[in-house]
Design a protein around this motif. Structure first.
Motif, PDB file in Angstrom:
ATOM      1  N   UNK A  78       0.830  -1.209   0.000  1.00  0.00           N
ATOM      2  CA  UNK A  78       0.000   0.000   0.000  1.00  0.00           C
ATOM      3  C   UNK A  78       0.859   1.252   0.000  1.00  0.00           C
ATOM      4  N   UNK A  79       1.911   1.247   0.830  1.00  0.00           N
ATOM      5  CA  UNK A  79       2.796   2.412   0.889  1.00  0.00           C
ATOM      6  C   UNK A  79       3.621   2.544  -0.387  1.00  0.00           C
ATOM      7  N   UNK A  80       4.092   1.403  -0.901  1.00  0.00           N
ATOM      8  CA  UNK A  80       4.904   1.431  -2.125  1.00  0.00           C
ATOM      9  C   UNK A  80       4.065   1.895  -3.313  1.00  0.00           C
ATOM     10  N   UNK A  81       2.820   1.409  -3.363  1.00  0.00           N
ATOM     11  CA  UNK A  81       1.928   1.815  -4.446  1.00  0.00           C
ATOM     12  C   UNK A  81       1.639   3.309  -4.380  1.00  0.00           C
ATOM     13  N   UNK A  82       1.453   3.821  -3.177  1.00  0.00           N
ATOM     14  CA  UNK A  82       1.196   5.256  -3.034  1.00  0.00           C
ATOM     15  C   UNK A  82       2.373   6.080  -3.562  1.00  0.00           C
ATOM     16  N   UNK A  83       3.582   5.608  -3.297  1.00  0.00           N
ATOM     17  CA  UNK A  83       4.769   6.300  -3.823  1.00  0.00           C
ATOM     18  C   UNK A  83       4.780   6.237  -5.353  1.00  0.00           C
ATOM     19  N   UNK A  84       4.449   5.050  -5.887  1.00  0.00           N
ATOM     20  CA  UNK A  84       4.412   4.893  -7.345  1.00  0.00           C
ATOM     21  C   UNK A  84       3.342   5.791  -7.963  1.00  0.00           C
ATOM     22  N   UNK A  85       2.180   5.875  -7.318  1.00  0.00           N
ATOM     23  CA  UNK A  85       1.112   6.717  -7.837  1.00  0.00           C
ATOM     24  C   UNK A  85       1.484   8.192  -7.769  1.00  0.00           C
ATOM     25  N   UNK A  95       5.430   1.776 -11.702  1.00  0.00           N
ATOM     26  CA  UNK A  95       4.343   0.818 -11.607  1.00  0.00           C
ATOM     27  C   UNK A  95       4.837  -0.624 -11.674  1.00  0.00           C
ATOM     28  N   UNK A  96       5.934  -0.870 -12.380  1.00  0.00           N
ATOM     29  CA  UNK A  96       6.502  -2.223 -12.410  1.00  0.00           C
ATOM     30  C   UNK A  96       6.923  -2.653 -11.010  1.00  0.00           C
ATOM     31  N   UNK A  97       7.606  -1.744 -10.298  1.00  0.00           N
ATOM     32  CA  UNK A  97       8.031  -2.066  -8.932  1.00  0.00           C
ATOM     33  C   UNK A  97       6.823  -2.296  -8.037  1.00  0.00           C
ATOM     34  N   UNK A  98       5.773  -1.475  -8.214  1.00  0.00           N
ATOM     35  CA  UNK A  98       4.571  -1.657  -7.419  1.00  0.00           C
ATOM     36  C   UNK A  98       3.884  -2.974  -7.728  1.00  0.00           C
ATOM     37  N   UNK A  99       3.824  -3.359  -9.014  1.00  0.00           N
ATOM     38  CA  UNK A  99       3.180  -4.613  -9.407  1.00  0.00           C
ATOM     39  C   UNK A  99       3.922  -5.813  -8.840  1.00  0.00           C
TER      40      UNK A  99
END
Length: 417
Positions: A23-30, A298-302
């Motif tokens: 969740x935190x990593x995705x927020x950074x990616x977004x 987004x690759x890192x988040x996925x």
């Protein structure tokens, strides 16, 4: 029912996802996607706005297309042609042409008690379209030209006015030297208006007044001019329309008559338009780099999402879901997440563009950039294209890491802790 889409929506809207590291990593990616898209939209808006502003100013001084004497060189001392040309009515009928004006130019020098300034006197008639100079007029008014008597009024730039320490309604003496004459010819004219465009290369040179003065200075007939200025509706159709104009000029030319040629604005000032082309290259570099960065975010988040959802992947495979079906779940989820980031990117970019367009927050040095505020071009089409390209590139880049799902064994995935 689209099972993969249903699962992806449940995962996207599940509030319990906040406990996961992803969740935190995705927020950074977004945040990276939102910031990248906002920068791309603003960059395109500024560059297209800047180019439109510069083009409109250059065209304001010289129009899109000119028809001049073939013997005229690149100086402002031109050979005369007759304004009563048979092709003029036919040119006005060409689709895309806005108007056709007559003009004449003559280089000279303004002299005061203490200062000298070289200028180009551009003469126009009463039908001339003053919209450009009226828009950039900061003081005074436009000369009130007519068909009968010569009007002793001119407009000049604020830059020239400051250089010569003049002010509105002052009389100025302008000296002109003709070929084969030893003594200059002098005009005494009144400054009735002051303009400022920010294009110092032009502001330092051009003053505008009555065409009849140039005809008298050059001993021309009443129907003799330097050429025609043609304004078109769409700048990008200039080349095509110039070719059609040239065909008309050639078809109406007579034997032993004055040979005419056409000249468009990009050939007249190639250094400025080459410089604008270089700016395009810089924008493409920015767009490509930001798109790649957003894709890798987004690759890192996925990848983190896949690692944290290995148990779910194992259960879906154990229930008979093929690899492509499981991959679609994560691609749909990535699409939702990317769309969320892009939504915020659009909001940020549009807000900044509107603020700059209305309040002119960012100021520029006109001596360096030809404009005093950063111009922005708010284009829905550009925003849609950037959004479509960004999400397409991001999703395409995510297809490759999604292949990792096919390597996951259901038995080991279910045991994974």
């Amino acid at each position: 029912m689209n099972t993969e889409l249903f699962i992806a929506r449940k995962l996207f809207f599940d509030k319990s996802n906040k406990k996961y590291l992803s969740h935190k990593i995705i927020r950074i990616a977004l945040f990276g996607i939102a910031l990248g898209l906002a920068v791309m939209i603003i960059s395109v808006a500024v560059v297209t706005g800047f180019k439109n502003e510069i083009r409109s100013k250059i065209v304001g001084f010289g129009s899109h297309i000119q028809i001049i004497n073939f013997d005229s060189n690149n100086s402002y001392e031109t050979k005369p042609i007759s304004k009563n040309q048979a092709f003029v009515p036919e040119i006005k009928k060409i689709k895309g042409i806005n108007r056709v004006d007559v003009y004449a130019t003559k280089p000279g020098m303004i002299k005061t008690d203490e200062y000298l300034q070289g200028i180009v006197f551009k003469g126009v008639d009463k039908d001339y379209n003053w919209d450009f100079f009226r828009k950039n007029l900061i003081e005074g008014r436009i000369p009130a030209l007519n068909d009968s008597a010569r009007v002793n009024e001119i407009i000049l730039s604020e830059q020239v006015l400051q250089l010569l320490h003049l002010k509105l309604n002052d009389d100025v003496f302008i000296y002109f030297l003709n070929e084969d004459e030893n003594l200059p010819r002098i005009l005494q004219l009144k400054v009735c208006g002051i303009y400022r465009t920010g294009l110092e290369e032009f502001d330092n040179v051009f003053i505008l007044g009555d065409l009849k003065h140039i005809q008298r200075l050059n001993d021309w007939q009443n129907d003799q001019i330097s050429g025609f200025e043609i304004t078109v509706d769409n700048f990008f159709s200039t080349e095509e329309i110039e070719q059609r104009v040239r065909n008309q000029v050639i078809s109406y030319s007579e034997e032993n008559s004055t040979i005419l040629r056409t000249l468009n604005i990009t050939r007249e000032y190639p250094q400025i338009f080459d410089w604008l082309s270089v700016i395009d290259m810089n924008v493409w570099v920015i767009l490509i780099l930001l798109s790649v960065v957003a894709g890798f975010n987004m690759i890192s988040g996925l990848l983190v999402l896949i690692l944290e959802r290995i148990n779910m992947i194992g259960i879906l495979k154990a229930l008979g879901s093929p690899n492509w079906s499981v991959r679609k779940v994560f691609l749909y989820l990535s699409f939702f997440l990317t769309g969320s980031g892009m939504l915020w990117g659009n909001i940020i970019a549009i807000a900044i563009i509107i603020i700059q367009k209305v309040f002119h927050v960012v100021k520029l040095d006109p001596a360096m950039y030809y404009v005093d505020v950063a111009p922005v071009n708010f284009s829905i089409l550009h925003i849609l294209i950037l959004n479509l390209a960004s999400i397409t590139i991001t999703i395409v880049m995510l297809i490759i890491p999604s292949f990792l799902i096919s390597k996951i064994s259901p038995e080991k995935a279910i045991r994974f802790d």
